[in-house]
Design an enzyme around this catalytic site. Sequence first.
Site, short mmCIF file in Angstrom:
data_model
loop_
_atom_site.label_atom_id
_atom_site.label_comp_id
_atom_site.label_asym_id
_atom_site.label_seq_id
_atom_site.Cartn_x
_atom_site.Cartn_y
_atom_site.Cartn_z
N GLU A 152 0.82 -1.22 0.00
CA GLU A 152 0.00 0.00 0.00
C GLU A 152 0.85 1.27 0.00
O GLU A 152 0.76 2.10 0.91
CB GLU A 152 -0.94 -0.01 1.22
CG GLU A 152 -1.92 -1.17 1.19
CD GLU A 152 -2.99 -1.12 2.27
OE1 GLU A 152 -2.75 -0.51 3.32
OE2 GLU A 152 -4.07 -1.70 2.05
N GLU A 193 -5.69 -8.14 -1.19
CA GLU A 193 -6.36 -7.99 0.11
C GLU A 193 -7.80 -7.58 -0.14
O GLU A 193 -8.04 -6.64 -0.91
CB GLU A 193 -5.74 -6.88 0.98
CG GLU A 193 -4.43 -7.19 1.61
CD GLU A 193 -3.93 -6.05 2.50
OE1 GLU A 193 -4.76 -5.35 3.10
OE2 GLU A 193 -2.71 -5.88 2.58
C1 BG6 Z 1 -4.50 -2.98 4.80
C2 BG6 Z 1 -3.15 -3.38 5.29
O1 BG6 Z 1 -4.59 -1.60 4.80
O2 BG6 Z 1 -5.62 -3.27 5.55
C3 BG6 Z 1 -3.16 -4.47 6.35
O3 BG6 Z 1 -2.30 -3.76 4.24
C4 BG6 Z 1 -4.33 -4.23 7.28
O4 BG6 Z 1 -1.92 -4.43 6.99
C5 BG6 Z 1 -5.60 -4.33 6.48
O5 BG6 Z 1 -4.35 -5.08 8.37
C6 BG6 Z 1 -6.88 -4.21 7.29
O6 BG6 Z 1 -6.85 -3.08 8.07
P1 BG6 Z 1 -7.06 -3.14 9.63
O7 BG6 Z 1 -6.72 -1.80 10.10
O8 BG6 Z 1 -8.47 -3.48 9.81
O9 BG6 Z 1 -6.14 -4.18 10.12
#
Ligand code: BG6
Length: 497
Positions: free
Chosen positions: A200, A394
């Site tokens: 990211e 993701e």
């Molecule tokens: C992404 C990141 O932004 O979102 C992860 O690459 C992160 O590291 C994921 O865990 C989900 O976000 P969060 O804040 O709910 O863990």
Amino acid sequence: MSFRNDFLWGGATAANQLEGAWTADGRGPSIADVITGGTAQRSRTLTYVGPDGKPGHLEFFGDLHEPPQGSTFAPIEGEWYPNHDGIDFYHTYRKDIALMAEMGFKALRLSVSWSRIFPTGMEEEPCEAGLAFYDGVFDCLREHGIEPVVTISHYETPLALVNEWNGWTDRRTIDCFVRYATTLFERYRGKVRYWMTFNEINVMNTNAWLGAGLASSDPKVTMRAAHHMLVASSRAVKVGHEIDPQNQIGCMLTFSQGMVYPYSCRPEDVHKAWELANRCYFFSDVQARGYYPSYQLKRYEREGIDIGMTEQDERDLREGCVDYIGFSYYRSTTVSTDPTTPLVDPDSPMKEILGVKNPYLTVSDWGWTIDPVGLRNALDNLYDRYQKPLFIVENGLGAVDMLKEGHTVDDDYRIDFLRSHIEAMKDAVEIDGVDLMGYLWWGPIDLISASTGEMKKRYGFIYVDRNDDNTGSLKRFRKKSFGWYKKVIASNGEDLA
Ligand code: BG6
């Protein structure tokens, strides 16, 4: 059949959010190790020791500010650092990977902890124990027929680089990163084929601590550091291709900040949405096309931002273009030029990032807008812009899960989220002709949240018995979504009942 036969179904994780064992085998601290725990309403903080020896806290969201001169970022007595222990994957990875294999995973994305390999980031020689640990992980994945997808740097610049050089603001960090990446490409040649340089990378717009260990929101500082990261990324891509032409190396964007809607059809709102989306596209424009887009150069000129571009940088950027576009997608963002438009979650420390409320969509327990059609829009836009293969690395839903008798969780809400996003992705492939390499669910096993530091914000198909007060047996249990995702993978995305 919508999806390729070699479609990479699986999940995504990051070292600092699950490994734990933060000092094991000579590992140095990283920027994740000085972030305290938070909640949906109470922000995480960064800790440091001031020049007078007194501990201090800094904001983690909003306007980031540097600590007093002469301070050192460090964990402090009596504070809670959830990333230190993660979910103990360092010791449990064999069992965890076996569970993912049971679901039929084709791929698992994980990151290498840079400071396990180079504890301060500045060493000439890597740490053998760290390299051996990842040999074990990659071998285990291969034994189960799971393809490793590796992020070289996922929110974990070695802390020493930050304390000594202010990290990515210093060009020497580029060489440290290239040395680190080269070490990985050489060591894991033949074991790892899919790579991403920075997780990211456009988080530099909103949280430069996560992106680069910078306690600053000043674009004069953050955009110079971002330039160094872009150069480092392109040099790593070049080296990665030289070491093994089979390597597929991608960029990685948080496209939750790229899928931007105007709140109204007012032309000014539409323009604002375009501007915000370009803050995200800027990074992939450079990484996919090899040069800075005109809108960004004009911005720098206007705002007096000097990124220190050299001729060699220009050559590196041109020669180190990525093979695919990796991105995360959790939500879309809506923006308005009218300051009275209600925010989606005014109580969240992330309120500015989350944007204004979209009246057509619902939100998660953490105020993240749920928008499956937005995923199709994202895929269409990205494919149209770059015509390179796309990889969803993701996507996920953070929710409160209740472990019930029989040690399972009825997480139908997670199944609904998955189903609707897979349907949207299918439309993008089948109807719009997008070339999609794979789909990786964020957090297939519960892990530490990056934004809040909570365990309570669970994403997994596998429940981990660990709580935010540091209690729990760390035992793993299958949730209802475990069997559902297994069925989806077995049918290559056809069976969504
Ligand atoms: C992404 C990141 O932004 O979102 C992860 O690459 C992160 O590291 C994921 O865990 C989900 O976000 P969060 O804040 O709910 O863990």
